[in-house]
Design a protein around this motif. Sequence first.
Motif, short mmCIF file in Angstrom:
data_model
loop_
_atom_site.label_atom_id
_atom_site.label_comp_id
_atom_site.label_asym_id
_atom_site.label_seq_id
_atom_site.Cartn_x
_atom_site.Cartn_y
_atom_site.Cartn_z
N ALA A 131 0.86 -1.19 0.00
CA ALA A 131 0.00 0.00 0.00
C ALA A 131 0.89 1.24 0.00
N ASP A 132 0.39 2.36 -0.50
CA ASP A 132 1.19 3.58 -0.60
C ASP A 132 1.73 3.99 0.78
N ALA A 133 2.98 4.42 0.79
CA ALA A 133 3.63 4.80 2.05
C ALA A 133 2.88 5.94 2.74
N ALA A 134 2.30 6.85 1.96
CA ALA A 134 1.59 7.98 2.54
C ALA A 134 0.33 7.57 3.31
N LEU A 135 -0.15 6.35 3.07
CA LEU A 135 -1.38 5.89 3.73
C LEU A 135 -1.10 5.11 5.02
N MET A 136 0.18 4.89 5.35
CA MET A 136 0.50 4.11 6.54
C MET A 136 -0.03 4.79 7.82
N ALA A 137 -0.48 3.97 8.75
CA ALA A 137 -1.06 4.49 9.99
C ALA A 137 -0.02 5.22 10.84
N THR A 138 -0.40 6.37 11.34
CA THR A 138 0.45 7.13 12.26
C THR A 138 -0.24 7.34 13.61
N ASP A 139 -1.55 7.20 13.63
CA ASP A 139 -2.32 7.32 14.88
C ASP A 139 -2.60 5.91 15.38
N LEU A 140 -1.86 5.48 16.41
CA LEU A 140 -1.95 4.10 16.89
C LEU A 140 -2.31 4.07 18.38
N PRO A 141 -3.53 4.49 18.73
CA PRO A 141 -3.93 4.50 20.14
C PRO A 141 -4.23 3.10 20.66
N ASP A 142 -4.23 2.96 21.97
CA ASP A 142 -4.69 1.73 22.61
C ASP A 142 -6.22 1.75 22.59
N LEU A 143 -6.81 0.84 21.84
CA LEU A 143 -8.26 0.82 21.68
C LEU A 143 -8.97 -0.07 22.70
N LYS A 144 -8.23 -0.51 23.71
CA LYS A 144 -8.81 -1.27 24.83
C LYS A 144 -9.55 -2.52 24.36
N VAL A 145 -8.82 -3.36 23.62
CA VAL A 145 -9.42 -4.59 23.10
C VAL A 145 -8.78 -5.84 23.71
N HIS A 146 -7.93 -5.65 24.73
CA HIS A 146 -7.24 -6.79 25.34
C HIS A 146 -7.61 -6.89 26.81
N TYR A 147 -8.36 -7.94 27.13
CA TYR A 147 -8.81 -8.19 28.50
C TYR A 147 -8.57 -9.66 28.84
N PRO A 148 -7.38 -9.98 29.35
CA PRO A 148 -7.08 -11.38 29.71
C PRO A 148 -8.04 -11.85 30.80
N TRP A 149 -8.33 -13.13 30.78
CA TRP A 149 -9.22 -13.74 31.77
C TRP A 149 -8.44 -14.86 32.47
N ALA A 150 -8.10 -14.63 33.72
CA ALA A 150 -7.35 -15.62 34.47
C ALA A 150 -8.30 -16.73 34.92
N LEU A 151 -8.67 -17.56 33.96
CA LEU A 151 -9.69 -18.58 34.16
C LEU A 151 -9.05 -19.96 34.17
N THR A 152 -9.27 -20.72 35.23
CA THR A 152 -8.77 -22.09 35.26
C THR A 152 -9.73 -22.99 34.49
N THR A 153 -9.26 -24.18 34.14
CA THR A 153 -10.13 -25.13 33.44
C THR A 153 -11.33 -25.50 34.29
N GLY A 179 -1.33 -2.19 6.87
CA GLY A 179 -0.73 -1.07 7.58
C GLY A 179 -1.38 0.27 7.32
N VAL A 180 -2.43 0.31 6.50
CA VAL A 180 -3.11 1.56 6.17
C VAL A 180 -3.93 2.04 7.37
N GLN A 181 -3.88 3.34 7.62
CA GLN A 181 -4.66 3.93 8.72
C GLN A 181 -6.14 3.66 8.50
N THR A 182 -6.80 3.07 9.48
CA THR A 182 -8.25 2.89 9.37
C THR A 182 -8.96 4.19 9.68
N ARG A 183 -10.20 4.29 9.23
CA ARG A 183 -10.96 5.52 9.39
C ARG A 183 -12.44 5.18 9.32
#
Length: 446
Positions: free
Chosen positions: A109-131, A306-310
Amino acid sequence: MAQAFDAAAQQVLLTQRAEEALALAKKLGADAAEVGASVDQGLGVSVRLGEVETVELSRDQGIAITLYVGQRKGSASSTDASSASIKATVEKALAIARYTGEDPAAGLADAALMATDLPDLKVHYPWALTTDEAIDLALACEKAGRDVAGIHQSESASLSSGEGVRVYANSHGFLGTQKGSSHSLSCMLIAQDEKGMQRDYDYTSARNPAMLRDPEEVGREAASRTLRRLGAQRPPTGTFPVLFDPSLSSGLIGHLMGALAGGALYRESSFLCDRLGSSLFPNWFGLEERPMEVGASASSPFDAEGVQTRNNRFIEQGTVASYMLSAYSARRLGMQSTGNAGGARNLRLLAPLTSRDDLLKQMGRGIWVTELMGQGVNGVTGDYSRGAAGFWIENGEVQHPVEEFTIASNLNSMFAGLVAVGDDTDTRGSIHTGSWLIDAMTIAGS
């Protein structure tokens, strides 16, 4: 889980491996390269009739390398991320690239389109769950459903919990990483009367385990959905309005997005070829994606290239406002990437919402469809024909369950004939929508 998953350490390791692969590709003569690497770990359990049926501990990893020599492309992948395996994979991709034909649309993809805004979007929530804890939750879910009077059998109750890390890097100098998690609990039950057996299910799904519904609630809802299907009849044959349940109307949006996808368009295998700017839905309807929505199920600041989403507005006041394009499909169509390599993320409706009771009143006489069967959708023509089950509606009220019939139309007609959207929005997946009331479809019943 049996083995702790250190997401931060995996992120560092995959980043190192991606950088190693890119450096080696350049050293061996590639003009451009991109690397995708991921590792996922999960726990899954299923129970039936109060007994454990399966326990699965999974761990998957992979690295995929795509190289370009001029406009010749070669790709190779491996499940082993060791240095020796990376070297072998790069060499294989390079050998493939040197012997393939040139493709004018190939390349990063064009280099000019590469993402530069890379915030933490809070999509990782580990679950300490036993079997054992996972089994207990699944058992509690199933028991709540089986305890409801009239439930005859259980198909199963299942719990899954997983987390993972993905890294994408290319020779433009872009490197993006993201950690994510996904957790779900489901229950399927069986009821029986003199006319036979019926089954149905319910489930809950979220990135954050704290957002899952209570196991007992899921079990009881599965029981309620199963019991309401007893005594099903075949509906009459004819042309009637059809109300699609939210879990099914999201599938209609899926068909729409498949037709808007660049790959289908440049192959001329979409019923929406050359429809940009043309009317498709009523003018009160809109559809957009919101990939930067915090905590949502498909959020990501960058796409698979690697393109910035919008935020992309695909349907604007009923008209086709945008296609869904990757860099490659955009070049084939003479357009620019929309940041959709890998698909659309977090689709949301822009439409007035109506209560289900009012939708049924508007329908008057017709069918509320709650289950679809078969794959009778033609993406080239838009022809739509599926087996279905649901409920017969008379005078705006549910009369009895119906089954063993088909519904048929064309997606163009169905989209144009959208009467209203319900406020019963299903938020469990990446497509959020309520029920859809379609003005008329052909019903083949008794």
